[in-house]
Design a protein around this motif. Structure first.
Motif, PDB file in Angstrom:
ATOM      1  N   LEU A  87       3.609  -6.552  -8.988  1.00 44.27           N
ATOM      2  CA  LEU A  87       2.692  -6.700  -7.856  1.00 44.27           C
ATOM      3  C   LEU A  87       2.006  -5.360  -7.631  1.00 44.27           C
ATOM      4  CD1 LEU A  87       4.869  -8.716  -5.302  1.00 44.27           C
ATOM      5  CD2 LEU A  87       2.661  -9.479  -6.217  1.00 44.27           C
ATOM      6  N   LEU A  88       0.736  -5.399  -7.266  1.00 48.01           N
ATOM      7  CA  LEU A  88       0.009  -4.165  -6.989  1.00 48.01           C
ATOM      8  C   LEU A  88      -0.824  -4.350  -5.725  1.00 48.01           C
ATOM      9  CD1 LEU A  88      -1.655  -1.786  -9.518  1.00 48.01           C
ATOM     10  CD2 LEU A  88      -2.922  -2.462  -7.470  1.00 48.01           C
ATOM     11  N   PHE A  89      -0.611  -3.444  -4.760  1.00 50.46           N
ATOM     12  CA  PHE A  89      -1.341  -3.483  -3.497  1.00 50.46           C
ATOM     13  C   PHE A  89      -2.329  -2.323  -3.436  1.00 50.46           C
ATOM     14  CE2 PHE A  89       2.678  -5.546  -2.716  1.00 50.46           C
ATOM     15  CZ  PHE A  89       2.403  -6.577  -1.844  1.00 50.46           C
ATOM     16  N   ASN A  90      -3.584  -2.619  -3.155  1.00 49.43           N
ATOM     17  CA  ASN A  90      -4.585  -1.602  -2.836  1.00 49.43           C
ATOM     18  C   ASN A  90      -4.806  -1.654  -1.323  1.00 49.43           C
ATOM     19  OD1 ASN A  90      -5.393  -0.352  -5.357  1.00 49.43           O
ATOM     20  ND2 ASN A  90      -6.226  -2.346  -5.946  1.00 49.43           N
ATOM     21  N   VAL A  91      -4.366  -0.605  -0.631  1.00 45.12           N
ATOM     22  CA  VAL A  91      -4.323  -0.616   0.836  1.00 45.12           C
ATOM     23  C   VAL A  91      -5.288   0.421   1.410  1.00 45.12           C
ATOM     24  CG1 VAL A  91      -2.842  -0.478   2.869  1.00 45.12           C
ATOM     25  CG2 VAL A  91      -1.885  -1.245   0.674  1.00 45.12           C
ATOM     26  N   PRO A  92      -6.442  -0.008   1.919  1.00 46.30           N
ATOM     27  CA  PRO A  92      -7.361   0.927   2.572  1.00 46.30           C
ATOM     28  C   PRO A  92      -7.011   1.063   4.062  1.00 46.30           C
ATOM     29  CG  PRO A  92      -8.417  -1.203   2.368  1.00 46.30           C
ATOM     30  CD  PRO A  92      -7.014  -1.364   1.834  1.00 46.30           C
ATOM     31  N   PHE A  93      -7.276   2.227   4.616  1.00 41.90           N
ATOM     32  CA  PHE A  93      -7.004   2.482   6.028  1.00 41.90           C
ATOM     33  C   PHE A  93      -8.308   2.665   6.808  1.00 41.90           C
ATOM     34  CE2 PHE A  93      -3.192   3.798   3.767  1.00 41.90           C
ATOM     35  CZ  PHE A  93      -2.200   3.161   4.503  1.00 41.90           C
ATOM     36  N   THR A  94      -8.210   2.525   8.113  1.00 39.96           N
ATOM     37  CA  THR A  94      -9.392   2.660   8.972  1.00 39.96           C
ATOM     38  C   THR A  94      -9.683   4.117   9.325  1.00 39.96           C
ATOM     39  OG1 THR A  94      -8.009   2.358  10.949  1.00 39.96           O
ATOM     40  CG2 THR A  94      -9.017   0.382   9.976  1.00 39.96           C
ATOM     41  N   GLY A  95      -8.856   5.040   8.843  1.00 43.01           N
ATOM     42  CA  GLY A  95      -9.038   6.471   9.065  1.00 43.01           C
ATOM     43  C   GLY A  95      -8.211   7.220   8.039  1.00 43.01           C
ATOM     44  N   LEU A  96      -7.767   8.402   8.390  1.00 40.60           N
ATOM     45  CA  LEU A  96      -6.910   9.192   7.512  1.00 40.60           C
ATOM     46  C   LEU A  96      -5.478   9.138   8.023  1.00 40.60           C
ATOM     47  CD1 LEU A  96      -9.106  12.369   6.915  1.00 40.60           C
ATOM     48  CD2 LEU A  96      -8.792  10.417   5.379  1.00 40.60           C
ATOM     49  N   ILE A  97      -4.536   8.982   7.126  1.00 41.32           N
ATOM     50  CA  ILE A  97      -3.137   8.958   7.534  1.00 41.32           C
ATOM     51  C   ILE A  97      -2.354  10.059   6.834  1.00 41.32           C
ATOM     52  CG2 ILE A  97      -3.220   6.469   7.936  1.00 41.32           C
ATOM     53  CD1 ILE A  97      -1.365   6.259   5.424  1.00 41.32           C
ATOM     54  N   LYS A  98      -1.298  10.489   7.505  1.00 42.03           N
ATOM     55  CA  LYS A  98      -0.306  11.377   6.922  1.00 42.03           C
ATOM     56  C   LYS A  98       0.945  10.522   6.753  1.00 42.03           C
ATOM     57  CE  LYS A  98       0.164  15.590   8.468  1.00 42.03           C
ATOM     58  NZ  LYS A  98       0.533  16.745   9.336  1.00 42.03           N
ATOM     59  N   LEU A  99       1.203  10.111   5.525  1.00 42.62           N
ATOM     60  CA  LEU A  99       2.283   9.172   5.245  1.00 42.62           C
ATOM     61  C   LEU A  99       3.623   9.902   5.209  1.00 42.62           C
ATOM     62  CD1 LEU A  99       2.787   6.174   4.603  1.00 42.62           C
ATOM     63  CD2 LEU A  99       2.597   6.759   2.183  1.00 42.62           C
ATOM     64  N   LEU A 147      -4.121   3.804  -0.151  1.00 46.41           N
ATOM     65  CA  LEU A 147      -2.799   3.893  -0.771  1.00 46.41           C
ATOM     66  C   LEU A 147      -2.611   2.723  -1.721  1.00 46.41           C
ATOM     67  CD1 LEU A 147       0.069   5.260  -0.794  1.00 46.41           C
ATOM     68  CD2 LEU A 147       0.697   3.594   0.980  1.00 46.41           C
ATOM     69  N   THR A 148      -2.163   3.027  -2.936  1.00 50.22           N
ATOM     70  CA  THR A 148      -1.829   1.981  -3.902  1.00 50.22           C
ATOM     71  C   THR A 148      -0.319   1.944  -4.084  1.00 50.22           C
ATOM     72  OG1 THR A 148      -3.928   2.242  -5.080  1.00 50.22           O
ATOM     73  CG2 THR A 148      -2.143   1.151  -6.263  1.00 50.22           C
ATOM     74  N   LEU A 149       0.248   0.741  -4.004  1.00 54.57           N
ATOM     75  CA  LEU A 149       1.679   0.520  -4.216  1.00 54.57           C
ATOM     76  C   LEU A 149       1.833  -0.388  -5.433  1.00 54.57           C
ATOM     77  CD1 LEU A 149       2.507  -0.319  -0.503  1.00 54.57           C
ATOM     78  CD2 LEU A 149       3.252   1.758  -1.669  1.00 54.57           C
ATOM     79  N   HIS A 150       2.461   0.126  -6.487  1.00 54.85           N
ATOM     80  CA  HIS A 150       2.660  -0.657  -7.701  1.00 54.85           C
ATOM     81  C   HIS A 150       4.147  -0.955  -7.860  1.00 54.85           C
ATOM     82  CE1 HIS A 150       2.976  -0.772 -12.345  1.00 54.85           C
ATOM     83  NE2 HIS A 150       2.738  -1.985 -11.876  1.00 54.85           N
ATOM     84  N   PHE A 151       4.495  -2.224  -7.712  1.00 53.22           N
ATOM     85  CA  PHE A 151       5.873  -2.669  -7.927  1.00 53.22           C
ATOM     86  C   PHE A 151       5.970  -3.151  -9.367  1.00 53.22           C
ATOM     87  CE2 PHE A 151       5.091  -2.925  -3.414  1.00 53.22           C
ATOM     88  CZ  PHE A 151       6.255  -2.407  -2.858  1.00 53.22           C
ATOM     89  N   SER A 152       6.624  -2.357 -10.198  1.00 55.17           N
ATOM     90  CA  SER A 152       6.571  -2.589 -11.644  1.00 55.17           C
ATOM     91  C   SER A 152       7.654  -3.526 -12.158  1.00 55.17           C
ATOM     92  CB  SER A 152       6.656  -1.252 -12.383  1.00 55.17           C
ATOM     93  OG  SER A 152       7.804  -0.526 -11.973  1.00 55.17           O
ATOM     94  N   GLY A 153       8.618  -3.889 -11.317  1.00 56.54           N
ATOM     95  CA  GLY A 153       9.668  -4.784 -11.783  1.00 56.54           C
ATOM     96  C   GLY A 153      10.641  -5.142 -10.679  1.00 56.54           C
TER      97      GLY A 153
END
Length: 201
Positions: free
Chosen positions: A67-79, A143-149
Motif C-alpha cells: 500500500l502507498l499513501f500520498n498525503v498532502p497537508f494544508t500547511g507545513l508540519i513538523k512530524l 508525506l508518503t507512506l509506503h507499506f512494503s509488506g
C-alpha cells in the motif's frame, strides 16, 4: 490507562489521544492511496485517535500486500510521531517507509532510499508510537507512506494511521515580476575591456 503492544513497550493512552490530531490538517480531497482494494477507503484510516478501534473504516490492499499513501497537508508540519494499527493476524503491515515532500510517488519511485523506515509490530489497539526524526521531517507539506509488506497474508489491512506533530500555515508566495529578452543585445555580449578605443578627431 496503559497498554502493552506486541513489541513489549508500554504506552500511555491519555497522552496519545491529545497529541494525534494532525489528521485534521490533511488535504483529504487530494490524498492518494495506491493499490487499495476499495476505492476511497485509504483516506478513512486517517481519523480521530478515539475512533482508531472502529474497524468499519479500514483499507485493504488489492493485487498484492503493498500500500502507498500520498498525503498532502494544508500547511507545513513538523512530524514527531507515527502510529499504525491493524488486525492481530498476518494482514498487519510489517514495515513502513517514509518519504518527505515527494508528491504523487509511485511504487517504482518508492524503491529509492527513504527518509526513514520502521519495522512494525502487530498493534491492534493503536498505542505503539514510532518516533520520527524531527530534524528530517521539520518542514513537511507532503508525506508518503509506503507499506512494503505484511506478516505473511495475501493482503495488507490497516485500520488506523495516526500522525503526531505541529502544524503551521504555509508561507504566502509573493508574485515575482521578471522581464526576459528573447534575443540578447549585442552590447550584452561584448566585454567592455575588449572594445576598440574610440577614435578622436
Amino acid at each position: 490507562m496503559e497498554h502493552q503492544c506486541g513489541c513489549g513497550a508500554v504506552h500511555s493512552e491519555g497522552e496519545l489521544g491529545v497529541e494525534y490530531s494532525l489528521y485534521q490538517k490533511i488535504d483529504t480531497e487530494n490524498l492518494e492511496c495506491l493499490n487499495e482494494y476499495e476505492e476511497g477507503s485509504g483516506v478513512t484510516v486517517f481519523k480521530p485517535w478515539e475512533d482508531r478501534l472502529d474497524r468499519s473504516k479500514f483499507v485493504e490492499s488489492d493485487v498484492d500486500e503493498e500500500l502507498l499513501f500520498n498525503v498532502p497537508f494544508t500547511g507545513l508540519i513538523k512530524l514527531k510521531g507515527l502510529i499504525v494499527a491493524g488486525e492481530g493476524d498476518n494482514s498487519h503491515p510489517c514495515k513502513v517507509r517514509l518519504f518527505k515532500n515527494r508528491p504523487h510517488m509511485t511504487f517504482d519511485a518508492a524503491l529509492t532510499e527513504s527518509d526513514q523506515e520502521f519495522e512494525l509490530c502487530r498493534d491492534e489497539s493503536g498505542v505503539h508510537e514510532y518516533s520520527i526524526k524531527v530534524v528530517k521531517f521539520s518542514s513537511v507539506h507532503h508525506l508518503t507512506l509506503h507499506f512494503s509488506g505484511n506478516f505473511g497474508a495475501e493482503r495488507t489491512r490497516i485500520n488506523y494511521i495516526g500522525l503526531k506533530g505541529e502544524w503551521s500555515p504555509a508561507p504566502k508566495q509573493g508574485v515575482v515580476i521578471a522581464t526576459y529578452e528573447v534575443r540578447p543585445q549585442v552590447s550584452d555580449l561584448v566585454d567592455d575591456t575588449q572594445r576598440p578605443p574610440t577614435a578622436i578627431h
